[in-house]
Design a protein around this motif. Structure first.
Motif, PDB file in Angstrom:
ATOM      1  N   PRO A 112       0.815  -1.221   0.000  1.00 52.44           N
ATOM      2  CA  PRO A 112       0.000   0.000   0.000  1.00 52.44           C
ATOM      3  C   PRO A 112       0.856   1.281   0.000  1.00 52.44           C
ATOM      4  N   ARG A 113       1.974   1.236   0.672  1.00 55.59           N
ATOM      5  CA  ARG A 113       2.839   2.418   0.725  1.00 55.59           C
ATOM      6  C   ARG A 113       3.464   2.718  -0.640  1.00 55.59           C
ATOM      7  N   THR A 114       4.011   1.693  -1.305  1.00 55.83           N
ATOM      8  CA  THR A 114       4.628   1.934  -2.604  1.00 55.83           C
ATOM      9  C   THR A 114       3.584   2.295  -3.653  1.00 55.83           C
ATOM     10  N   ALA A 115       2.382   1.726  -3.554  1.00 56.47           N
ATOM     11  CA  ALA A 115       1.309   2.091  -4.483  1.00 56.47           C
ATOM     12  C   ALA A 115       0.908   3.548  -4.291  1.00 56.47           C
ATOM     13  N   ARG A 116       0.811   3.981  -3.052  1.00 58.71           N
ATOM     14  CA  ARG A 116       0.442   5.375  -2.748  1.00 58.71           C
ATOM     15  C   ARG A 116       1.508   6.344  -3.253  1.00 58.71           C
TER      16      ARG A 116
END
Length: 76
Positions: A34-38
């Motif tokens: 979720p962090r890298t996607a954000r």
């Protein structure tokens, strides 16, 4: 004198070797979280959108060419 002797050979620091290997193989160990996607969404969509809005709002507002001392930047 000019043979195959290396005069400037240095010992390799294990931390630098590990860092180099990690940067070379970064694509192998990458995971979508979720962090890298954000972060990817922010840099791929949000930042260009903001820059486009700013460019659209300020298009033709300033004429920076051929200005002299005392001339205004804003055209009326």
């Amino acid at each position: 004198m000019a043979g195959g002797v290396q005069h400037n050979k240095m010992a390799m620091d294990p931390a630098f070797v590990k860092l180099g290997n990690m940067q070379t193989n970064r694509h192998v160990y990458f995971r979508w979280t979720p962090r890298t996607a954000r972060i990817t969404f922010m840099y791929a969509v949000v930042v260009p959108t903001i820059m486009g809005i700013i460019a659209y709002k300020t298009d033709g507002l300033w004429d920076l060419r051929a200005k002299r001392k005392g001339d205004l930047l804003v055209e009326r």
